[in-house]
Design an enzyme around this catalytic site. Structure first.
Site, PDB file in Angstrom:
ATOM      1  NE  ARG A  91      40.944  44.922  27.450  1.00  0.00           N
ATOM      2  CZ  ARG A  91      40.651  44.465  26.230  1.00  0.00           C
ATOM      3  NH1 ARG A  91      39.449  44.590  25.758  1.00  0.00           N
ATOM      4  NH2 ARG A  91      41.573  43.904  25.484  1.00  0.00           N
ATOM      5  CG  HIS A 109      38.139  38.027  43.966  1.00  0.00           C
ATOM      6  ND1 HIS A 109      37.597  38.038  42.703  1.00  0.00           N
ATOM      7  CD2 HIS A 109      37.467  37.069  44.652  1.00  0.00           C
ATOM      8  CE1 HIS A 109      36.651  37.121  42.624  1.00  0.00           C
ATOM      9  NE2 HIS A 109      36.547  36.519  43.799  1.00  0.00           N
TER      10      HIS A 109
HETATM   11  C1  GRF Z   1      35.181  45.635  43.607  1.00  0.00           C
HETATM   12  O1  GRF Z   1      34.132  45.006  44.280  1.00  0.00           O
HETATM   13  C2  GRF Z   1      36.335  44.674  43.442  1.00  0.00           C
HETATM   14  O2  GRF Z   1      36.352  43.675  44.409  1.00  0.00           O
HETATM   15  C3  GRF Z   1      36.109  44.068  42.095  1.00  0.00           C
HETATM   16  O3  GRF Z   1      35.523  45.095  41.339  1.00  0.00           O
HETATM   17  C4  GRF Z   1      34.837  46.003  42.176  1.00  0.00           C
HETATM   18  C5  GRF Z   1      35.273  47.390  41.801  1.00  0.00           C
HETATM   19  O4  GRF Z   1      34.488  48.381  42.426  1.00  0.00           O
HETATM   20  N1  GRF Z   1      37.351  43.567  41.555  1.00  0.00           N
HETATM   21  P1  GRF Z   1      34.846  49.916  42.261  1.00  0.00           P
HETATM   22  O5  GRF Z   1      34.796  50.254  40.773  1.00  0.00           O
HETATM   23  O6  GRF Z   1      36.192  50.169  42.838  1.00  0.00           O
HETATM   24  O7  GRF Z   1      33.761  50.628  43.010  1.00  0.00           O
END
Ligand code: GRF
Length: 201
Positions: A91, A109
């Site tokens: 969100r 990210h």
């Molecule tokens: C990760 O790839 C992160 O870079 C992005 O969302 C994903 C989350 O993955 N912001 P997880 O739920 O921690 O496995």
């Protein structure tokens, strides 16, 4: 000990890496609360398994983004949160939320920012044809993936990569980088000067 809250919408592998690092003593803080906007998020399960307070806040029960964020703010305050960690939280946060926790919200990210911000950072890098991508931990400001960069790690792209294989290697890199960035925050080693985040020895 700094008190950390993690917001997550999905699988929560970053949350797991953070919880493991904290349990090993590699993070000088404790995860006090996990909040999700999705009831079925695996992240909630992962927290509960370790007896960490896990809260589902249903966006449909709030009239606006601000009201939802206000509810999160109340929970975060009640938990005496020092640091809000976004780990796959899907969100957008309102300016109200961001202003409530200035330089106290981190995000990870899956690209080397400022390249490939927004959704699908992994796919964007593959499509562009770059040879190196990676991941970035940054403080959250009111823009989209624009806040001061805390740590970055490069991940080479190989010719045979698909979105899945590349995302897998980026994930492995995220799982190292995020706990390291959180530990620096918990040890008061991060200082923001303008756009630059300085790491104090
Ligand atoms: C990760 O790839 C992160 O870079 C992005 O969302 C994903 C989350 O993955 N912001 P997880 O739920 O921690 O496995």
């Amino acid at each position: 000990m700094k008190r950390i809250a993690v917001l997550a919408s999905g699988r929560g592998t970053n949350l797991e890496a953070i919880l493991e690092a904290a349990a090993r003593g590699d993070i000088a803080g404790e995860v006090a609360l996990v909040i999700s906007d999705r009831a079925e998020a695996q992240a909630l399960e992962r927290a509960r398994r370790r007896r960490i307070e896990a809260l589902y806040l249903n966006p449909k029960e709030y009239a606006s983004r601000e009201e939802y964020d206000q509810a999160m703010i109340e929970q975060l305050r009640a938990a005496q949160t020092d640091l809000v960690v976004l780990a796959g939280f899907m969100r957008l946060l309102s300016p109200l939320f961001v202003r409530t926790f200035p330089m106290q919200i981190m995000n990870i990210h899956p690209s080397l920012l400022p390249a490939f911000p927004g959704l699908d950072g992994v796919e964007q890098a593959l499509e562009y044809g770059v040879k190196v991508t990676g991941c970035t931990v940054h403080f959250v400001d009111e823009g989209l993936d624009t806040g001061p960069v805390i740590l970055q790690e490069a991940v080479p792209i190989i010719q045979e990569d698909t979105v899945e294989t590349l995302h897998q290697r980026i994930h492995a890199s995220e799982h190292r980088l995020y706990p390291a960035a959180i530990d620096l925050f918990c040890k008061d080693k991060l200082k923001v000067e303008g756009r630059r985040c300085i790491i104090i020895d």
